[in-house]
Design a protein around this motif. Structure first.
Motif, short mmCIF file in Angstrom:
data_model
loop_
_atom_site.label_atom_id
_atom_site.label_comp_id
_atom_site.label_asym_id
_atom_site.label_seq_id
_atom_site.Cartn_x
_atom_site.Cartn_y
_atom_site.Cartn_z
N VAL A 84 0.83 -1.20 0.00
CA VAL A 84 0.00 0.00 0.00
C VAL A 84 0.87 1.26 0.00
CG1 VAL A 84 -1.67 1.33 1.34
CG2 VAL A 84 -1.98 -1.13 1.07
N VAL A 85 1.89 1.28 0.87
CA VAL A 85 2.77 2.44 0.94
C VAL A 85 3.53 2.63 -0.37
CG1 VAL A 85 4.80 3.41 2.08
CG2 VAL A 85 3.00 2.32 3.45
N ALA A 86 4.02 1.53 -0.94
CA ALA A 86 4.78 1.61 -2.19
C ALA A 86 3.91 2.12 -3.33
CB ALA A 86 5.37 0.25 -2.54
N MET A 87 2.70 1.56 -3.47
CA MET A 87 1.81 1.97 -4.56
C MET A 87 1.43 3.44 -4.44
SD MET A 87 0.29 1.11 -7.34
CE MET A 87 0.21 -0.69 -7.36
N SER A 88 1.10 3.88 -3.23
CA SER A 88 0.75 5.29 -3.02
C SER A 88 1.92 6.20 -3.37
CB SER A 88 0.31 5.52 -1.57
OG SER A 88 -0.78 4.67 -1.23
N THR A 89 3.13 5.81 -2.96
CA THR A 89 4.32 6.61 -3.24
C THR A 89 4.60 6.71 -4.73
OG1 THR A 89 5.26 5.94 -1.11
CG2 THR A 89 6.78 6.85 -2.76
N PHE A 90 4.50 5.59 -5.44
CA PHE A 90 4.82 5.58 -6.86
C PHE A 90 3.80 6.39 -7.66
CE2 PHE A 90 6.88 1.21 -6.01
CZ PHE A 90 8.03 1.84 -5.55
N ILE A 91 2.52 6.31 -7.28
CA ILE A 91 1.50 7.12 -7.96
C ILE A 91 1.77 8.60 -7.75
CG2 ILE A 91 -0.95 7.74 -7.96
CD1 ILE A 91 -1.58 4.80 -7.36
N LEU A 92 2.13 8.98 -6.52
CA LEU A 92 2.45 10.38 -6.23
C LEU A 92 3.67 10.84 -7.03
CD1 LEU A 92 1.91 12.92 -4.57
CD2 LEU A 92 3.34 11.95 -2.75
N LEU A 93 4.68 9.98 -7.14
CA LEU A 93 5.87 10.33 -7.91
C LEU A 93 5.55 10.52 -9.39
CD1 LEU A 93 8.54 7.93 -6.33
CD2 LEU A 93 8.24 10.38 -5.90
N CYS A 94 4.66 9.71 -9.90
CA CYS A 94 4.26 9.83 -11.31
C CYS A 94 3.57 11.17 -11.56
CB CYS A 94 3.35 8.66 -11.71
SG CYS A 94 2.84 8.69 -13.45
N LEU A 95 2.66 11.55 -10.65
CA LEU A 95 1.97 12.83 -10.79
C LEU A 95 2.94 14.00 -10.70
CD1 LEU A 95 -1.23 12.10 -8.63
CD2 LEU A 95 -1.03 12.15 -11.12
N MET A 96 3.93 13.91 -9.80
CA MET A 96 4.92 14.97 -9.68
C MET A 96 5.72 15.12 -10.97
SD MET A 96 6.40 14.39 -5.81
CE MET A 96 7.79 15.45 -6.20
N ALA A 97 6.11 14.00 -11.57
CA ALA A 97 6.90 14.05 -12.80
C ALA A 97 6.10 14.68 -13.93
CB ALA A 97 7.36 12.64 -13.19
N LEU A 98 4.83 14.32 -14.04
CA LEU A 98 3.98 14.90 -15.08
C LEU A 98 3.78 16.39 -14.84
CD1 LEU A 98 1.29 12.09 -15.45
CD2 LEU A 98 3.16 12.61 -17.02
N ILE A 107 7.93 8.05 -16.83
CA ILE A 107 8.00 6.66 -17.34
C ILE A 107 8.57 5.73 -16.28
CG2 ILE A 107 9.12 5.19 -19.05
CD1 ILE A 107 8.96 7.54 -21.02
N ILE A 108 9.59 6.19 -15.55
CA ILE A 108 10.16 5.39 -14.46
C ILE A 108 9.09 5.11 -13.41
CG2 ILE A 108 11.83 5.39 -12.57
CD1 ILE A 108 13.17 4.91 -15.19
N ALA A 109 8.29 6.13 -13.05
CA ALA A 109 7.25 5.96 -12.03
C ALA A 109 6.19 4.97 -12.50
CB ALA A 109 6.62 7.31 -11.68
N VAL A 110 5.80 5.05 -13.77
CA VAL A 110 4.82 4.10 -14.31
C VAL A 110 5.37 2.69 -14.24
CG1 VAL A 110 3.60 3.38 -16.40
CG2 VAL A 110 3.69 5.80 -15.79
N LEU A 111 6.66 2.52 -14.55
CA LEU A 111 7.29 1.20 -14.46
C LEU A 111 7.27 0.69 -13.02
CD1 LEU A 111 8.78 -1.08 -15.88
CD2 LEU A 111 10.91 0.20 -15.59
N GLN A 112 7.48 1.58 -12.05
CA GLN A 112 7.41 1.18 -10.64
C GLN A 112 6.01 0.70 -10.27
OE1 GLN A 112 9.00 5.00 -9.28
NE2 GLN A 112 10.65 3.89 -8.21
N ILE A 113 4.99 1.40 -10.75
CA ILE A 113 3.60 1.00 -10.48
C ILE A 113 3.32 -0.37 -11.08
CG2 ILE A 113 1.19 1.57 -10.95
CD1 ILE A 113 2.03 4.54 -10.89
N ILE A 114 3.81 -0.60 -12.31
CA ILE A 114 3.59 -1.90 -12.97
C ILE A 114 4.27 -3.01 -12.19
CG2 ILE A 114 4.10 -3.23 -15.05
CD1 ILE A 114 3.80 -0.62 -16.63
N LEU A 115 5.48 -2.79 -11.72
CA LEU A 115 6.19 -3.81 -10.94
C LEU A 115 5.47 -4.11 -9.64
CD1 LEU A 115 9.89 -2.62 -11.46
CD2 LEU A 115 8.88 -4.76 -12.29
N THR A 116 4.90 -3.08 -8.99
CA THR A 116 4.16 -3.29 -7.73
C THR A 116 2.91 -4.12 -7.97
OG1 THR A 116 4.99 -1.16 -6.95
CG2 THR A 116 3.15 -2.14 -5.75
N VAL A 117 2.17 -3.79 -9.03
CA VAL A 117 0.96 -4.56 -9.36
C VAL A 117 1.34 -6.01 -9.68
CG1 VAL A 117 -0.94 -4.81 -11.01
CG2 VAL A 117 -0.31 -2.54 -10.15
#
Length: 687
Positions: A84-98, A107-117
């Motif tokens: 839960v903590v990892a997924m929330s963090t990666f989504i937040l990082l993706c929004l910050m990058a955009l 793209i790195i943040a999206v890859l992190q989300i995919i790996l978590t899922v």
């Protein structure tokens, strides 16, 4: 529910092993919880009810949400909490990058989300993998990717690696502006009259020092300064523009040589006479035609500019006006658009454009039932406005200046199949047209619109040649006379024998020998117009008169007319073999045999309910046996018929695809819709 004593996971009461950590669960039943019994009667007295203070205040919605989230969180295992903590963090990082425009970091943040899922799916064995530790590896890799993410997020978008050192001595305008501290940059323009330079590795202090140096160089005339920009002129008229990018530590330098103007003579024409003559006669006229007038006037101070604007308002340019310190725009009563602006360095620009009108162009494409169902492209003076799907209606809103324009309708399948009409725009217009798709051409009906302006000795044709066909000749003559045509004559064809063609029905109209003209075409008022129409054969004044010396006249016996078939009528035989329902021979047959009875083998190609009726139909007929791939003959149609009207024999129902034998009376043919109406007499179902 019970909890695992080892990992704390929630399990069902009958669990023997923990499904999360594999620990064996002790089957001993926990002792019952003792509860104090409080009677309903005792609680009627709130003062005697124990713990009364805890039951009187309901929880708020926010508290309930907090309790729900807290309960869910505590029920999670350690692994679940990490996910839960990892997924929330990666989504937040993706929004910050955009948000910061860092595509690579996103793209790195999206890859992190995919790996978590993927880790969750592997853990729950939704995705089966050969090694149970792969879900841990996926999470670990997602965390490791934080390093390149942070690096990409903090990276500057400067192009220092792509730029080179430049020598200030290579700058052709080096004597006009001061030298920069950094010589790392990119020279975009370097000429005798223009410099555009990007200088990198320039700090904020370097930028401020450079602005000060430019002021010492004399760039203080009409100067404007903001936090990260500076504009000004020097005494020789050179224009300097500076921009500073704090994020990239980059400074942009633009230098422009002053324009060299000469004396001009203010023109005397329709456009220039609408404007006041400026005080200065030095400058350059850049446009001078019937549609627009533009001029740059030098030696004009800001005070001269303001005085000129005041004079323009006195001359009527006050409608929809917009004014600032250095610009003014407005229209006069005739719609002419004025724009006046102070360019700086004692230069004023003046622009006057002819009116533009709002033109609404609504076009309906009439729908054909079977053939020629192509889309139509619409052009205005060779400028494509759009494509209308067959059977659809589109509206185009245009801004057009005064003048004559051509609207061209072109088949999307064949550029040779087209039609063109002209419009004369001198005011706001709402135009409506209906186009008909035929095999060899497109026909256009003007529902609402304009025609080009014409001289006093000219007139516009009220309708097209095809529209006049089948109308009464006297009504056509009246309409043409009211339109202004004066040289109208007639050609009478005495060919009505059985009365199927109406007396006075127009066969054709020619203008100076031309039988193909469109609505809105312009002709001289005294152009030779010949209206050809039908009358009874017996009224022919040139018909020979029988001798009155005969004492006895033997009247011929009147036998019923034989039905026309492919065997006894070559015209019908040829008609039934046509592959183009829009062939001109269809109209010829309909006119020649109107009202006569034809008989042929055909098929039902389509059936549609007539309007909203459930028992009345519009039936489409073809020639020969039914085929899904091709059809022969015209598009015969029975309109508004019931099963009883068709006098069906050989079956108790009809439907599309049925082969039938038709006996019907010839009706009207519409060349626009390509529908050939028949009045059904009988229909026999064929095997």
């Amino acid at each position: 529910m019970i909890k695992c004593p080892k990992c704390g996971a929630s399990l069902s009461d009958d669990s023997k092993f923990c499904s999360y950590c594999g620990n064996k669960i002790d089957a001993t039943t926990p002792p019952p919880v003792k509860e104090d019994f409080i009677s309903f009667e005792a609680c009627q007295d709130k003062t005697s009810c124990p713990n009364n203070e805890n039951t009187s205040v309901p929880k708020s919605f926010t508290d309930r949400i907090k309790d729900f989230a807290s309960d869910k969180w505590h029920k999670l295992s350690t692994y679940g909490k990490i996910i839960v903590v990892a997924m929330s963090t990666f989504i937040l990082l993706c929004l910050m990058a955009l948000l910061f425009g860092k595509t690579a970091a996103a793209i790195i943040a999206v890859l992190q989300i995919i790996l978590t899922v993927a880790a969750v799916l592997m853990k729950k064995q939704i995705v089966r993998v050969p090694y149970r530790w792969l879900h841990i590896a996926a999470i670990a890799l997602a965390i490791i990717l934080l390093a390149p993410y942070i690096n990409l997020l903090n990276s500057h978008s400067d192009n220092n690696d792509k730029v080179e050192q430049f020598r200030w001595s290579d700058i052709l305008l080096a004597d006009i502006v001061p030298e920069t501290k950094s010589h790392l940059g990119d020279i975009w323009i370097n000429s005798d009259d223009r410099l555009l330079l990007y200088v990198y590795e320039t700090s904020a202090n370097d930028y401020r020092d450079y602005v000060s140096a430019c002021k010492k160089k004399g760039f203080t005339v009409e100067a404007t300064q903001l936090n990260n920009s500076y504009h000004g002129y020097n005494a020789d008229g050179y224009k300097l523009s500076l921009y500073y990018d704090e994020y990239d530590n980059k400074m942009n330098i633009s230098v422009e040589e002053p324009e060299k103007y000469e004396a001009f003579i203010w023109p005397d024409n329709t456009m220039s006479r609408m404007l006041p003559i400026p005080k200065s006669t030095t400058g350059e006229i850049t446009q001078d035609n019937e549609k627009s007038f533009s001029v740059y006037v030098s030696d004009t101070s800001i005070e001269d500019f303001n005085a000129y604007v005041t004079t323009c308002t006195d001359m009527g340019f006050v409608i929809d006006s917009v004014q600032s310190d250095e610009s003014y725009s407005a229209q006069n009563n005739d719609g002419y658009q004025l724009s006046v602006s102070y360019q700086g360095n004692n230069i004023m620009s003046i622009s006057l454009k002819e009116p533009e009108y709002n033109v609404s162009l609504e076009i309906e494409c009439a729908e054909n039932l079977l053939f020629n169902k192509y889309d139509v492209k619409v052009y205005v003076d060779n400028s494509l406005q759009g494509t209308i799907s067959h059977g659809a209606t589109e509206t185009y809103n245009l801004k057009l200046a005064r003048g004559v324009y051509e609207i061209k309708f072109v088949s999307a399948e064949d550029d040779e199949v087209a039609d063109t009409i002209s419009i004369d725009i001198y005011q706001d217009e709402s135009l409506k047209y209906k186009v008909y798709c035929n095999s060899s051409q497109i026909d256009v009906d003007i529902i609402q619109g304009t025609v080009p302006e014409h001289g006093e000795d000219e007139a516009a044709m009220p309708q097209s040649a095809s529209s006049y066909k089948y109308q009464n000749y006297s009504e056509v003559q009246t309409e043409l006379s009211e339109a202004g045509f004066t040289n109208i004559s007639f050609d009478v064809v005495y060919d009505i024998v059985f009365g199927w063609t109406k007396e006075g029905e127009v066969d054709s109209i020619s203008v100076n020998g031309n039988t193909e003209f469109k609505q809105g075409d312009i002709f001289k008022k005294d152009a030779s117009i010949v209206i050809t129409y039908h009358m009874k054969e017996e009224d022919d004044p040139n018909k020979p008169i029988e001798s009155e010396t005969s004492t006895f006249i033997t009247e011929p016996s009147m036998e019923p007319a034989e039905n026309l078939t492919a065997e006894n009528c070559p015209d019908l035989a040829a008609l039934l073999l046509l592959r183009d329902p829009g062939d001109p021979s269809v109209a010829t047959f309909a006119s020649k045999y109107h009202g006569q009875v034809i008989e042929f083998d055909g098929c039902i190609t389509d059936m549609q309910r007539h309007e909203n009726y459930s028992t009345r139909w519009n039936v489409l007929l073809g020639s020969g046996d039914y085929s899904v791939n091709s059809a022969l003959g015209p598009n015969f149609r029975l309109t508004n018929v019931t099963f009883g009207d068709m006098n069906v024999s050989g079956g108790d129902s009809v439907y599309a695809g049925l082969n039938v034998h038709i006996v019907a009376e010839v009706g009207d043919y519409n060349s626009n819709s390509q529908l050939f109406e028949l009045d059904i007499i009988s229909m026999d179902i064929r095997n």
